[in-house]
Design an enzyme around this catalytic site. Structure first.
Site, mmCIF file in Angstrom:
data_model
loop_
_atom_site.group_PDB
_atom_site.id
_atom_site.type_symbol
_atom_site.label_atom_id
_atom_site.label_comp_id
_atom_site.label_asym_id
_atom_site.label_seq_id
_atom_site.Cartn_x
_atom_site.Cartn_y
_atom_site.Cartn_z
ATOM 1 N N GLY A 139 63.025 -10.182 17.492
ATOM 2 C CA GLY A 139 63.035 -9.377 15.885
ATOM 3 C C GLY A 139 62.678 -11.172 15.069
ATOM 4 C CB ALA A 140 63.605 -13.535 13.777
ATOM 5 C CG MET A 141 62.812 -18.448 18.348
ATOM 6 S SD MET A 141 63.678 -18.489 19.870
ATOM 7 C CE MET A 141 64.373 -20.344 19.178
ATOM 8 C CD GLU A 142 67.322 -19.475 18.948
ATOM 9 O OE1 GLU A 142 67.231 -18.139 18.476
ATOM 10 O OE2 GLU A 142 68.245 -19.563 19.596
ATOM 11 C CG ASN A 143 61.170 -21.927 16.257
ATOM 12 O OD1 ASN A 143 61.596 -21.590 17.857
ATOM 13 N ND2 ASN A 143 60.616 -20.938 16.131
ATOM 14 C CG HIS A 188 70.788 -13.576 15.219
ATOM 15 N ND1 HIS A 188 72.012 -13.141 15.644
ATOM 16 C CD2 HIS A 188 70.374 -14.610 15.506
ATOM 17 C CE1 HIS A 188 71.887 -12.710 16.805
ATOM 18 N NE2 HIS A 188 70.657 -13.856 17.492
ATOM 19 C CD GLU A 189 67.368 -15.289 14.349
ATOM 20 O OE1 GLU A 189 67.420 -17.043 15.783
ATOM 21 O OE2 GLU A 189 67.036 -14.099 14.709
ATOM 22 C CG HIS A 197 71.164 -18.923 16.467
ATOM 23 N ND1 HIS A 197 71.359 -18.714 18.144
ATOM 24 C CD2 HIS A 197 70.373 -17.671 17.463
ATOM 25 C CE1 HIS A 197 71.329 -17.610 18.559
ATOM 26 N NE2 HIS A 197 70.437 -16.482 17.968
HETATM 27 ZN ZN LIG Z 1 69.998 -15.702 18.905
#
Ligand SMILES: [Zn+2]
Length: 950
Positions: A325-329, A361-362, A365
């Site tokens: 879905g997505a990534m928290e870089n 969510h991201e 993080h």
């Molecule tokens: Zn996550």
């Protein structure tokens, strides 16, 4: 990372009506096998294959004697040749004398490596030999001189590689412009173990370091990374080198960079952080919703955690090809386009909810995960359970209109579905190799993690919980943690402003007194030993079934491990500290009781007609009411269902069917309860009812059981008929009313409920006549498309629109419609196309296959497709990934015959061990076995019940 397959907001094992929302499906995870470091030195020697030099390390985890401090990276991707070159200079500290440096590298062609020693102002640099050990994705640099303790050295490595064709590492993504031109960009996805595919590194989360990144690009492109650009240098006429600011101390999996021709929009937060949303140029007008949401949410988190966001900017980038879905870089979060881009004219209500929660969510993080990181992947839930939980905490305050808190219990139902199987695993579980690490990204880490945190918050109260979190984040900033660090922080915090009743004892426990008047308090003096309590939830798999027997004023309580399966002889040795809550017919004030033993008795002030435990489903357990307990609740639902909350109703529906699965109740009792749904209008109980009832006929559809199948379908349509008839065909109402409408109409049309079909046909005809220009209400689109796609002509017309850029916000809805066609050629074709990845993006393949598998005309095709393309799928999506698990389980979880079971077992047994041992394979097998057992016991009873109740 945000999972893609276990999302909003409903548990779904099969109901096709909710597919459109990419709803919770059983995710996979693996039985953990600790044997990987037993791969011994002999193996390493043989495989290194570099003359007589043995590979000097024999474990999959890196040695701790060399620690990275700072990385200088220079990357130059070529978007025409689809290759890149890199230069990594890593400053290291030596803890223990050694003559080799072991680090990670995967698919990198290393051309030169040196180690440099600095002595005062002079330094010596020596070229060193490099050995590679591909099974562990490691390289060793062999120094000609010993590296001494306490000294700093600099390792330099020159290398080149191809941009990855998968969705991880430094990978290629493409998109088509409005004019039809195909353009290429390069982006990264490193979590959990793919940073090593972009640069040689110490690729474990506890090796935190600072990063100075430089990227070379053509002048027509722009480069993004975690930090802002400090300067850009023209290296040649056709080449610019961007220098990014040095990062904070962070783990390798959070590094990110993108080279693209994206456009952006920006705004400032109240504390002066620059937020930007980046997309392909044609979609920049869909970026505003995400931008505003991100500004609000970042402001919220800075406030809630009382810790400033440490970077000067936060970019959110929509990547055209994206697996999860997505990534928290850190500072550069990346998203699937459908997780970030919102078109107020065309997007559905569920898209708004989904996008808001993914961003929440991201951004959560950035603190949980980025600032404070789990020591190792066995505690992934510390990242993911928290981020999932914080979605609800933050969005309920920043976007109160979305009413996210109503949906939380759906997470717990999703988690329980996998956690009820023998193949489940404790929240905290040992893992070592990349496939096992991938398997941790499942419903247990995310959903169960979030549910037990919510239960703990309910137990401690929100203020104490928050104070503990803030303490934890402050104490461990820029460091790594284990489970117990969190529990210690929470246990050492007492309720704020509650000092008379609670006090911090010398041993660090808060105590509360029973003489308090507040209903929020426990009914007996208790020591809130958080660690002991939470260990029962994180270190053992599964969850408790609490059986309640009311005898006069005495309520007898009994807990046992809830587990599905034919050999479910009660498993012994499992015991939880269960913070019970309850309401009764005499009092709607929430009462509490901590059950720490196998059996216990609580005493009510007076006799009651009914009692309901697990109020609002805030606890991670299910409840069985012995004797006439269920009858009392069923009468309550039938006579006055609003006497308890809609979440309490949804949890009763869930629990009653769970109890059928383990033989504690008969199916007729559960169906008796379902009759009340005729009067239900709230989203969660309606969805939960559908989630329980629809899978029953989905099993029958895959067998020759037409009579009962059709009767059951008729029963369900009839149950919701009044509610369906009440739906208007427009976009009015709250988000939950709109999502309810959308799902109900799709269900009704798919079940061929004539008034619905007639209306949808009429809409489709008009839409087709307008050549797709007529604006359909967003919430009825899926139903209209689904009806339209039932003819070949309609299907072709719909597909011709699917290809056009201005239908991109509706792509998922159209995919649902295309894959419920009864035409087998069309179903095969759409699956083949998604593997080719030209007109249908390969990122959408996992859910397309699963949609086709739910289709009575398609389930054979989907299974055959999965088998025939297994190797390609694993190559693309990675062994152990949630995408692979989604396909394995989604394709097989409606099988309920011994032949189907044998076929599934045979196929997976024929694969190499790494595939056949996947946890999702065990889950698939267990689920089919459970379905067989369930049908054997319940089919005849359903038939009789339907005859008596239709
Ligand atoms: Zn996550």
């Amino acid at each position: 990372m945000a999972a893609l397959f276990s999302t909003l907001p409903f548990a779904d094992k099969s109901s096709f009506m909710m597919m459109m929302m990419t709803i919770g499906v059983l995710n996979g995870a693996v039985s953990v096998n600790n044997d990987h470091n037993s791969k011994n030195r002999e193996t390493a020697d043989v495989v290194s294959g570099n003359g007589s030099k043995p590979f000097p390390w024999d474990k999959i985890r890196l040695p701790k004697h060399v620690i990275p401090v700072h990385y200088d990276l220079l990357l130059h991707p070529n978007l025409t040749t689809l290759t890149f070159t890199g230069f990594a200079r890593i400053e290291i500290t030596v803890n223990q004398q050694t003559s080799s440096v072991i680090l990670h590298s995967k698919h990198l062609q290393i051309t030169r490596a040196t180690i440099q020693r600095r002595m005062g102002n002079s330094h010596t640099e020596k070229e060193v030999m490099v050995l590679e050990y591909p099974p562990f994705e490691q390289i060793a640099l062999l120094a000609a001189f010993p590296l001494h303790v306490g000294q700093n050295y600099t390792v330099s490595i020159e290398y080149s590689a191809n941009l990855s064709e998968s969705f991880h590492g430094f990978y290629k993504s493409t998109y088509r412009t409005q004019e039809g031109e195909v353009r290429v960009l390069a982006s990264t996805q490193f979590e959990p173990t793919a940073a090593r595919m972009a640069f040689p590194c110490f690729d474990e989360p506890s090796f935190k370091a600072r990063f100075s990144i430089k990227i070379r690009r053509e002048p027509k492109h722009l480069a993004l990374s975690n930090m802002p650009i400090v300067k850009s240098v023209n290296v040649a006429n056709w080449l610019v080198e961007d220098h990014f600011d040095v990062s904070v101390k962070m783990s390798t999996y959070l590094v990110a960079f993108i080279v693209s021709d994206f456009k952006s929009v920006s705004k400032m937060t109240t504390s002066g952080i620059k937020i930007s949303v980046y997309t392909v140029p044609d979609k920049i007008n869909q970026a505003d919703y995400a931008l505003d949401a991100a500004v609000k949410l970042l402001d919220f988190y800075e406030n809630y955690f009382s810790i400033p966001y440490p970077l000067p900017k936060q970019d959110l980038a929509a990547i055209p090809d994206f697996q999860s879905g997505a990534m928290e870089n850190w500072g550069l979060t990346t998203y699937r386009e459908s997780s970030l881009l919102y078109d107020p004219e065309k997007s559905s209500a569920s898209a708004k909810l989904w996008i808001t929660m993914i961003i929440a969510h991201e951004l959560a993080h950035q603190w949980f995960g980025n600032l404070v990181t789990m020591e190792w992947w066995n505690d992934l839930w510390l990242n993911e359970g928290f981020a999932k939980f914080m979605e609800y905490v933050s969005v309920s305050i920043t976007h109160p209109d979305l009413k996210v808190e109503d949906y939380f219990l759906g997470k717990c139902f999703d988690a329980m579905e996998v956690d009820a199987l023998n193949s489940s695993h404790p929240v905290s579980t040992p893992v070592e190799d990349p496939a096992q690490i991938q398997e941790m990204f499942d419903d247990v880490s995310y959903e169960k993690g979030a549910c037990i945190l919510n239960m703990l918050r309910d137990y401690l109260n929100a203020d104490v919980f928050k104070a503990g979190l803030v303490q934890y984040l402050r104490k461990y900033s820029y460091q790594n943690t284990k489970n117990e660090d969190l529990w210690n922080s929470l246990a050492h915090t007492c309720p704020v402003g509650d000092t008379q009743e609670s006090q911090l004892q010398g041993d660090g426990f808060c105590t509360r007194n029973q003489q308090t008047s507040s209903s929020a308090h426990w009914t007996r003096r208790e020591i809130l030993d958080v660690t002991t309590m939470m260990n029962t939830w994180t270190l053992q798999k599964g969850f408790p079934l609490v059986t309640v027997t009311v005898k006069g004023k005495n309520v007898h309580l009994h807990q046992e491990h809830y587990m599905k399966g034919s050999d479910s002889s009660p498993s012994t040795g499992y015991l939880w500290h269960v913070p019970l809550t309850y309401i009764t017919s005499k009092s709607d004030t929430v009462q509490r009781f901590l059950l720490t033993t196998k059996t216990d008795v609580l005493i009510l002030p007076e006799e009651v007609e009914w009692i309901k435990f697990n109020v609002g489903m805030n606890g991670y357990y299910i409840v069985h009411y012995e004797d006439d307990g269920w009858d009392a609740l069923i009468s309550l639902l039938k006579e006055n269902h609003t006497a308890i909350s809609s979440n309490d109703r949804a949890s009763l529906i869930n629990n009653v069917f769970q109890l059928v699965s383990i033989g504690k109740l008969s199916i007729s009792k559960a169906l008796d309860l379902s009759l009340y749904l005729k009067h239900e209008s709230q989203i969660m109980p309606v969805f939960q009812g559908m989630n329980e009832l629809i899978p029953m006929y989905k099993l029958m559809e895959k067998r020759d059981m037409d009579d009962v199948e059709n009767q059951l379908k008729g029963y369900i349509v009839n149950l919701f008929k009044d509610l369906i008839d009440k739906q208007s065909w427009n976009d009015e109402g709250s988000v939950s009313e709109r999502m309810l409408r959308s799902s109900l109409l799709l269900f009704a049309c798919a079940r061929k409920y004539q008034p619905c079909v007639d209306k949808a046909e009429e809409y489709f005809m008009k839409w087709k006549e307008s050549n797709g220009t007529l604006r359909l209400p967003n919430d009825v689109k899926t139903a209209v498309y689904a009806v339209g796609a039932q003819t070949i002509e309609g299907w072709d017309f719909l597909f011709s629109k699917y290809r056009l850029p201005w239908f991109n916000t509706e792509r998922n809805q159209i995919e649902v419609a295309l894959s419920i066609s009864r035409n087998k050629d069309k179903l095969q074709w759409i699956m083949d196309q998604s593997l080719l990845g030209d007109v249908v993006k390969t990122q959408d393949l996992p859910h397309i296959i699963v949609f086709v598998a739910k289709n009575p005309s398609g389930y054979h095709l989907a299974w055959k497709f999965l088998k025939e393309n297994w190797n390609k799928l694993v190559q693309k999506f990675e062994l152990g990934s949630p995408s692979i698990a989604h396909m394995v389980i989604g394709v097989t979880n409606q099988y309920s015959t011994r032949e189907q079971l044998a076929e599934v077992k045979e196929f997976f047994n024929s694969l190499e061990e790494k595939s056949s041992q996947l946890r999702c394979v065990q889950q698939a097998v267990e689920t089919i076995e459970e379905n067989i057992r369930w049908m054997d016991i319940n089919f005849e009873k359903i038939k009789i019940w339907l005859q008596n109740n239709m």
